[in-house]
Design an enzyme around this catalytic site. Structure first.
Site, PDB file in Angstrom:
ATOM      1  N   TRP A 166       0.829  -1.217   0.000  1.00 34.26           N
ATOM      2  CA  TRP A 166       0.000   0.000   0.000  1.00 34.26           C
ATOM      3  C   TRP A 166       0.855   1.255   0.000  1.00 34.26           C
ATOM      4  O   TRP A 166       0.559   2.232  -0.714  1.00 34.26           O
ATOM      5  CB  TRP A 166      -1.005  -0.041   1.148  1.00 34.26           C
ATOM      6  CG  TRP A 166      -2.026  -1.103   0.872  1.00 34.26           C
ATOM      7  CD1 TRP A 166      -2.127  -2.325   1.458  1.00 34.26           C
ATOM      8  CD2 TRP A 166      -3.035  -1.067  -0.143  1.00 34.26           C
ATOM      9  NE1 TRP A 166      -3.143  -3.055   0.876  1.00 34.26           N
ATOM     10  CE2 TRP A 166      -3.718  -2.302  -0.103  1.00 34.26           C
ATOM     11  CE3 TRP A 166      -3.434  -0.117  -1.088  1.00 34.26           C
ATOM     12  CZ2 TRP A 166      -4.776  -2.618  -0.964  1.00 34.26           C
ATOM     13  CZ3 TRP A 166      -4.489  -0.416  -1.944  1.00 34.26           C
ATOM     14  CH2 TRP A 166      -5.143  -1.649  -1.874  1.00 34.26           C
ATOM     15  N   ASP A 221      -1.562   6.630   6.382  1.00 32.15           N
ATOM     16  CA  ASP A 221      -2.664   5.820   5.862  1.00 32.15           C
ATOM     17  C   ASP A 221      -2.998   4.789   6.939  1.00 32.15           C
ATOM     18  O   ASP A 221      -2.363   3.750   7.035  1.00 32.15           O
ATOM     19  CB  ASP A 221      -2.239   5.149   4.561  1.00 32.15           C
ATOM     20  CG  ASP A 221      -3.287   4.157   4.055  1.00 32.15           C
ATOM     21  OD1 ASP A 221      -4.348   4.006   4.703  1.00 32.15           O
ATOM     22  OD2 ASP A 221      -3.041   3.532   3.004  1.00 32.15           O
ATOM     23  N   LYS A 229     -12.493  -1.433   6.880  1.00 31.36           N
ATOM     24  CA  LYS A 229     -11.896  -2.366   7.821  1.00 31.36           C
ATOM     25  C   LYS A 229     -12.478  -2.118   9.224  1.00 31.36           C
ATOM     26  O   LYS A 229     -13.205  -2.953   9.738  1.00 31.36           O
ATOM     27  CB  LYS A 229     -10.366  -2.240   7.833  1.00 31.36           C
ATOM     28  CG  LYS A 229      -9.714  -2.827   6.570  1.00 31.36           C
ATOM     29  CD  LYS A 229      -9.394  -1.767   5.562  1.00 31.36           C
ATOM     30  CE  LYS A 229      -8.333  -2.131   4.543  1.00 31.36           C
ATOM     31  NZ  LYS A 229      -8.500  -3.304   3.736  1.00 31.36           N
TER      32      LYS A 229
END
Lengths: 367, 367
Positions: free
Chosen positions: B102, B178, B202
């Protein structure tokens, strides 16, 4: 449980049958032991949901095989930026027909990002009560595409024809339509468009989802310097899953498509219902001394019906009494005032009947 | 109705209590006669929902008053583009610590859009099994900010410290995180960050929603040439309603925040549960001859626990039998293979107990 009649312009009413099915499946989708919200977007069960939604939309709108359907995010407002990035190419200028507030916002975003936007025609001088005619549309010589808003949600102004897009040099440029507030209200000849986009929160599903339908040959026009998620080509290549899409909204859109196909019977049937609904409401307005709608009859929206009361001091009483009668969200947009009844697909004919009865009664008592 | 244990990395499990409440309110929100999905985002009832969600999140994370909370769309991937547009300013370079897939995607998007991105530190050479230490972080002299990924969802690699961001000239640049896969899993010192962002799917709610927490003094740094919806300043000024936000997802996020506050008892309580869950699972892995996890113990994620079987020929049997035992979505990310158990907030301790029991049993029979 109570379900009132909801005339909200968006986020708008959804079919009760769709919400009932979503409720039924909320904690356990078809015995899988989890909610659709909790599924991996790459799982077999979710991919089946997503593909069925796309296939049903393709069938409903009779989308030709050389068009791709994308499910993305950010509302129509994000498409105001994405369209020029995808279609401008080198040296072209975005062209627009301006018929109200949403078209104007699209123009502003293109100008903000790319420095120039050409207004090929506008109904601004007339106060947006009639759309420009074909002969009034003057494309720039470097037009890359022509953008218009077939149905202006706030003004209640709708096109009665599809604009031609030939430049002076004979080149026909793609027609781009923001169909947020009228998609799926009637059959559509997709082959006449280069790009169609629509925010979901009127006739498709919950807010946050946007559907884009793009002709395949346009996928390679894009400038390089755009956010990856804006790229129609990359979205198409990834099946709208460059990253995690708005999975639950996509699922709900699929339930709405299924409802349109199987409960309503398709877009011809939907169109007939929408015609009756809007005919009844405009007849009530035109037959009244209290209510009026300023739009040229040929350009009256079948989805968003704004009207004013002859005496605006009655506005607040009208709204309070309407709400007491179970008729919600009739207040006009804050930029224009008055009233607005949005009568999208999910607003049943009985809601329009109830509204007309209330309007007549209110006029008799207070008009 | 069945509810299985769902170890999906995202979209991930939601608290059953939250889904039950959403189901209860699906067709008629608290007697208003319509679904939250059908409410105008500018209506009093929806604004109350949105404001309560924000206030609860602010309380949970103890967000200082000089930070703004934004609810926007497009996933973390859209923030990979939005962050540099908002923070680069003239002449600066985005700096990154790369600890997995990511973080790498964030680097690629900044490079794609702005030509340059400086990797101030990377764990790539070690195969991303331990995060770089503070002394290994070399900011560029023109660093505008430092971006990192406190918890890498795919690799299961987590920071055990907060990086300092002082450049050689003494200037401290904003730290950007993030936090998609670890936000709300434990208390957080927001004051140490310039910008925090997190995709909802999530620990917050359904996919499609992104939460951004930004320090107020950073709102005016932005370049001019960005899509309006990317602008933190404009989102903040409009209360995240430049256009229609993802209203239903925002509402669901609010239900999750309410659950965290009132059912779980806040982030200290959540943290203790998450510690127990991850301790149990790593202990099972470390005590086994069949399962292994390569991450340095100090950098092991408490949210995403990847593990491999000593004999990969057993992988498919493991997955089939797990699913038969009601343990869903244990397959590792397609880029790395093996297994991964994501044990976010909504995955109960009982799910981890069931997983550990299954793993032990499988090893005894097949290991």
């Amino acid at each position: 449980m109570t379900r009132h009649y909801n005339f909200c312009a968006g986020p708008a009413a959804l079919p009760t049958a769709v919400l009932e099915r979503a409720r039924e499946e909320m904690l356990d989708y078809q015995g899988r032991g989890l909610s659709v919200m909790e599924m991996s977007h790459r799982s077999d069960e979710y991919v089946a949901i997503a593909e069925k939604a796309e296939a049903d939309l393709r069938e409903l709108l009779n989308v030709p095989s050389n068009y791709r359907i994308l499910f993305t995010q950010g509302g129509a407002t994000q498409q105001f930026a994405a369209v020029p990035w995808n279609l401008l190419g080198p040296g072209g200028t975005a062209n627009f027909i301006e018929t109200g507030i949403w078209g104007k916002k699209a123009i502003q975003e293109a100008r903000h990002l790319f420095g120039a936007a050409h207004v090929a025609a506008s109904s601004a001088e007339s106060g947006h009560v009639a759309v420009p005619r074909q002969q009034d549309i003057a494309l720039s010589s470097d037009a890359a595409y022509l953008h218009f808003t077939p149905n202006e949600t706030i003004g209640g102004l709708a096109f009665d024809y599809l604009p031609h897009t030939q430049r002076e040099d004979g080149i026909e440029v793609p027609l781009v339509a923001d169909l947020s507030s009228s998609i799926l209200s009637a059959p559509l000849d997709v082959s006449r468009y280069g790009v169609i986009y629509a925010g979901a929160q009127k006739n498709i599903g919950p807010a946050g989802l946007v559907v884009v339908i793009v002709r395949e040959d346009l996928l390679d026009r894009a400038r390089d310097d755009m956010p990856t998620l804006f790229s129609y080509r990359q979205l198409a290549e990834a099946g709208s899953m460059i990253n995690t899409p708005a999975t639950y909204s996509w699922y709900l859109a699929g339930l709405v498509f299924d409802w349109l196909k199987n409960d309503v019977g398709g877009l011809d049937a939907m169109d007939a219902i929408n015609q009756r609904k809007s005919d009844k409401l405009y007849a009530a307005i035109d037959g009244s001394a209290l209510y009026s709608n300023p739009i040229a009859p040929i350009n009256r929206s079948r989805m968003n019906v704004p009207f004013v009361l002859a005496d605006s001091r009655l506005d607040s009483d009208f709204l309070v009494e309407a709400e007491q009668a179970g008729l919600l969200n009739l207040k006009g947009h804050r930029s224009v005032g008055g009233m607005r009844a949005s009568i999208y697909n999910a607003v049943p004919e009985a809601a329009v009947d109830a509204l007309v009865a209330f309007m007549n009664d209110f006029e008799q008592r207070r008009g």
